[in-house]
Design a protein around this motif. Structure first.
Motif, mmCIF file in Angstrom:
data_model
loop_
_atom_site.group_PDB
_atom_site.id
_atom_site.type_symbol
_atom_site.label_atom_id
_atom_site.label_comp_id
_atom_site.label_asym_id
_atom_site.label_seq_id
_atom_site.Cartn_x
_atom_site.Cartn_y
_atom_site.Cartn_z
ATOM 1 N N SER A 245 -22.393 6.636 4.508
ATOM 2 C CA SER A 245 -21.781 6.286 3.182
ATOM 3 C C SER A 245 -22.535 5.860 2.064
ATOM 4 N N ASP A 246 -21.880 6.284 1.079
ATOM 5 C CA ASP A 246 -22.478 5.691 -0.121
ATOM 6 C C ASP A 246 -21.792 4.294 -0.313
ATOM 7 N N LEU A 247 -22.574 3.308 -0.215
ATOM 8 C CA LEU A 247 -22.015 1.891 -0.139
ATOM 9 C C LEU A 247 -21.722 1.278 -1.545
ATOM 10 N N SER A 248 -22.421 2.041 -2.584
ATOM 11 C CA SER A 248 -22.297 1.467 -3.803
ATOM 12 C C SER A 248 -20.781 2.005 -4.476
ATOM 13 N N ASP A 249 -20.342 3.083 -3.838
ATOM 14 C CA ASP A 249 -19.203 3.658 -4.522
ATOM 15 C C ASP A 249 -17.875 3.342 -3.668
ATOM 16 N N ARG A 250 -17.054 4.293 -3.132
ATOM 17 C CA ARG A 250 -15.940 4.210 -2.208
ATOM 18 C C ARG A 250 -16.177 4.798 -0.988
ATOM 19 N N PRO A 251 -16.697 3.933 -0.116
ATOM 20 C CA PRO A 251 -17.215 4.667 1.362
ATOM 21 C C PRO A 251 -15.983 5.058 2.188
ATOM 22 N N GLU A 252 -14.970 4.325 1.967
ATOM 23 C CA GLU A 252 -13.821 4.690 2.827
ATOM 24 C C GLU A 252 -14.115 4.944 4.259
ATOM 25 N N ILE A 253 -14.617 3.703 4.717
ATOM 26 C CA ILE A 253 -14.970 3.681 6.236
ATOM 27 C C ILE A 253 -13.733 2.893 7.135
ATOM 28 N N GLN A 254 -13.248 3.746 8.115
ATOM 29 C CA GLN A 254 -12.366 3.136 8.895
ATOM 30 C C GLN A 254 -12.748 3.139 10.409
ATOM 31 N N ILE A 255 -12.590 1.954 10.705
ATOM 32 C CA ILE A 255 -13.077 1.765 12.255
ATOM 33 C C ILE A 255 -11.859 1.021 13.160
ATOM 34 N N GLU A 256 -11.454 1.586 14.152
ATOM 35 C CA GLU A 256 -10.285 1.204 14.991
ATOM 36 C C GLU A 256 -10.812 1.261 16.513
ATOM 37 N N ILE A 257 -10.638 -0.024 17.254
ATOM 38 C CA ILE A 257 -10.864 -0.105 18.545
ATOM 39 C C ILE A 257 -9.552 -0.716 19.155
ATOM 40 N N SER A 258 -9.142 0.058 20.151
ATOM 41 C CA SER A 258 -8.067 -0.329 20.867
ATOM 42 C C SER A 258 -8.451 -0.318 22.651
ATOM 43 N N ILE A 259 -7.508 -1.038 23.235
ATOM 44 C CA ILE A 259 -7.649 -0.852 24.679
ATOM 45 C C ILE A 259 -6.373 -1.028 25.326
ATOM 46 N N GLU A 260 -6.020 0.136 26.290
ATOM 47 C CA GLU A 260 -4.785 0.103 26.956
ATOM 48 C C GLU A 260 -4.613 0.889 28.074
ATOM 49 N N ASN A 261 -4.176 0.098 29.134
ATOM 50 C CA ASN A 261 -4.423 0.497 30.457
ATOM 51 C C ASN A 261 -5.800 0.920 31.012
ATOM 52 N N GLY A 262 -6.712 0.071 30.331
ATOM 53 C CA GLY A 262 -8.299 0.291 30.782
ATOM 54 C C GLY A 262 -9.103 1.486 30.135
ATOM 55 N N ILE A 263 -8.284 2.074 29.018
ATOM 56 C CA ILE A 263 -8.968 3.050 28.399
ATOM 57 C C ILE A 263 -9.294 2.476 27.180
ATOM 58 N N LEU A 264 -10.516 2.484 26.857
ATOM 59 C CA LEU A 264 -11.029 1.950 25.280
ATOM 60 C C LEU A 264 -10.960 3.388 24.306
ATOM 61 N N ASP A 265 -10.121 3.180 23.272
ATOM 62 C CA ASP A 265 -10.186 4.179 22.288
ATOM 63 C C ASP A 265 -10.914 3.488 21.175
ATOM 64 N N PHE A 266 -12.077 4.044 20.840
ATOM 65 C CA PHE A 266 -12.891 3.922 19.679
ATOM 66 C C PHE A 266 -13.126 4.814 18.598
ATOM 67 N N THR A 267 -12.414 4.790 17.406
ATOM 68 C CA THR A 267 -12.698 5.756 16.502
ATOM 69 C C THR A 267 -13.165 5.208 15.246
ATOM 70 N N CYS A 268 -14.045 6.046 14.393
ATOM 71 C CA CYS A 268 -14.817 5.611 13.432
ATOM 72 C C CYS A 268 -14.993 6.995 12.215
ATOM 73 N N SER A 269 -14.500 6.765 11.150
ATOM 74 C CA SER A 269 -14.646 7.711 10.264
ATOM 75 C C SER A 269 -15.123 7.017 8.678
ATOM 76 N N ASN A 270 -15.804 7.950 7.999
ATOM 77 C CA ASN A 270 -16.157 7.586 6.922
ATOM 78 C C ASN A 270 -16.322 8.801 5.897
ATOM 79 N N LYS A 271 -16.155 8.404 4.732
ATOM 80 C CA LYS A 271 -16.385 9.511 3.555
ATOM 81 C C LYS A 271 -17.790 9.524 3.387
ATOM 82 N N LYS A 272 -18.526 10.829 3.279
ATOM 83 C CA LYS A 272 -19.821 11.121 3.213
ATOM 84 C C LYS A 272 -20.220 11.014 1.996
ATOM 85 N N ARG A 273 -21.716 10.637 1.651
ATOM 86 C CA ARG A 273 -22.098 10.832 0.468
ATOM 87 C C ARG A 273 -22.320 12.279 0.211
#
Length: 322
Positions: A245-273
């Motif tokens: 990401s371009d940290l000096s502008d609008r990186p729009e980074i979204q990171i989510e971590i959840s756990i349900e019934n023993g299943i870890l769900d990790f998502t990570c997305s970002n606007k690329k430079r």
């Protein structure tokens, strides 16, 4: 010994075991011992040649047993025990049947021995593979700390150049994170909540120098205290989103971590430079590191989806932790 005992009882005619019964049983076993020994040697020698060689060895051993049976009583018996009159009372068909029984039993014992040796080799191989796996995991984990330290020191250096008041805070936070990494990196599993807290500290460390920290969203759902995970496994993906990401502008980074019934769900997305420099484009090593650790630590228990489009970079990782 089992054979001698059983046949001695069979050959004893008057209830009480006498010397002549022992002598007869001994002479009876001479052709069997010689024939089975030859057969066993043949199996050892021809074990990799095919079943036809085993059958040939069995046939040759049976011939030896039939040939030695009369010799054992007429020559060896007369030489060793001249005071006894002993005869070979079984004909060739009966002795052949007895010899065949001994060959079958010997074959089963040989197969059992080979199976035992094979299982022992498989156990040794599994142990070697496990040791190699642990050594590789240790090497992969050792690659994480220098990579993270390099990026974090660059961050603090940039703040120090500006003589920012954030520098001492960042140094203290980095110190806490390095302490965690040193204590947890060598462990096979760590508490999931501790790992999530570690990622949160990393995100704080990165957003401290951003013009628009609000464009970084970190969200968690579920109770992480009841689960464990391989240490520092998710960090490479989080770090990669900031590097892309371009940290000096609008990186729009979204990171989510959840756990349900023993299943870890990790998502990570970002606007690329718009354009990555060659130096920054070398982040692939960290992702490959994570993939290899996942293969070794969670075989057939994870799914990893990576989408690298023109505008966004997206990662979704699901791990079965139970």
């Amino acid at each position: 010994m089992i054979s001698f005992t059983l046949l001695l009882l069979f050959f004893t005619r008057e209830g009480d075991v006498k010397k002549i019964d022992i002598v007869y049983t001994f002479l009876f076993h001479i052709p069997l011992i010689v024939g089975i020994t030859i057969y066993w040697i043949g199996l050892k020698f021809f074990r990799k040649r095919g079943i036809q060689y085993a059958v040939l060895s069995a046939f040759f051993s049976l011939i030896i047993i039939l040939a030695l049976y009369p010799i054992s009583f007429k020559l060896i018996g007369a030489w060793l025990f001249p005071d006894y009159f002993l005869i070979a009372s079984y004909d060739w068909t009966e002795m052949g049947g007895i010899g065949l029984i001994y060959i079958v039993i010997s074959s089963l014992l040989f197969i059992a021995e080979q199976w035992r040796d094979q299982q022992s080799e498989l156990i040794k191989l599994a142990q070697l593979e496990e040791e190699a796996k642990k050594a590789e995991l240790k090497a992969l984990r050792s690659q994480i700390n220098p990579h993270f330290l390099f990026n974090s020191l660059n961050l603090i250096y940039s703040e120090a150049i500006k003589k920012s008041d954030q520098s001492p805070v960042l140094i203290l936070k980095l110190s806490d994170m390095l302490r965690y990494a040193l204590e947890k990196a060598e462990k096979e599993r760590v508490n999931l909540q501790d790992e999530v807290n570690y990622i949160a500290d990393y995100i704080d460390l990165q957003t401290a120098r951003m013009n628009n920290p609000a464009h970084v969203v970190f969200h968690t759902t579920g109770n992480f205290d009841d689960y464990e995970i391989a240490p520092l496994l998710l960090l490479n993906f989080v770090e990669n989103s900031f590097v892309h990401s371009d940290l000096s502008d609008r990186p729009e980074i979204q990171i989510e971590i959840s756990i349900e019934n023993g299943i870890l769900d990790f998502t990570c997305s970002n606007k690329k430079r718009d354009q990555l420099s060659p130096k920054k484009n070398g982040v692939g090593l960290g992702i490959q590191n994570s993939k290899r650790r996942l293969d070794l630590t969670y075989p057939d228990k994870y799914s990893l989806q990576i989408k690298d489009s023109d505008g966004r970079y997206f990662v979704q990782l699901k791990i079965e932790l139970t």
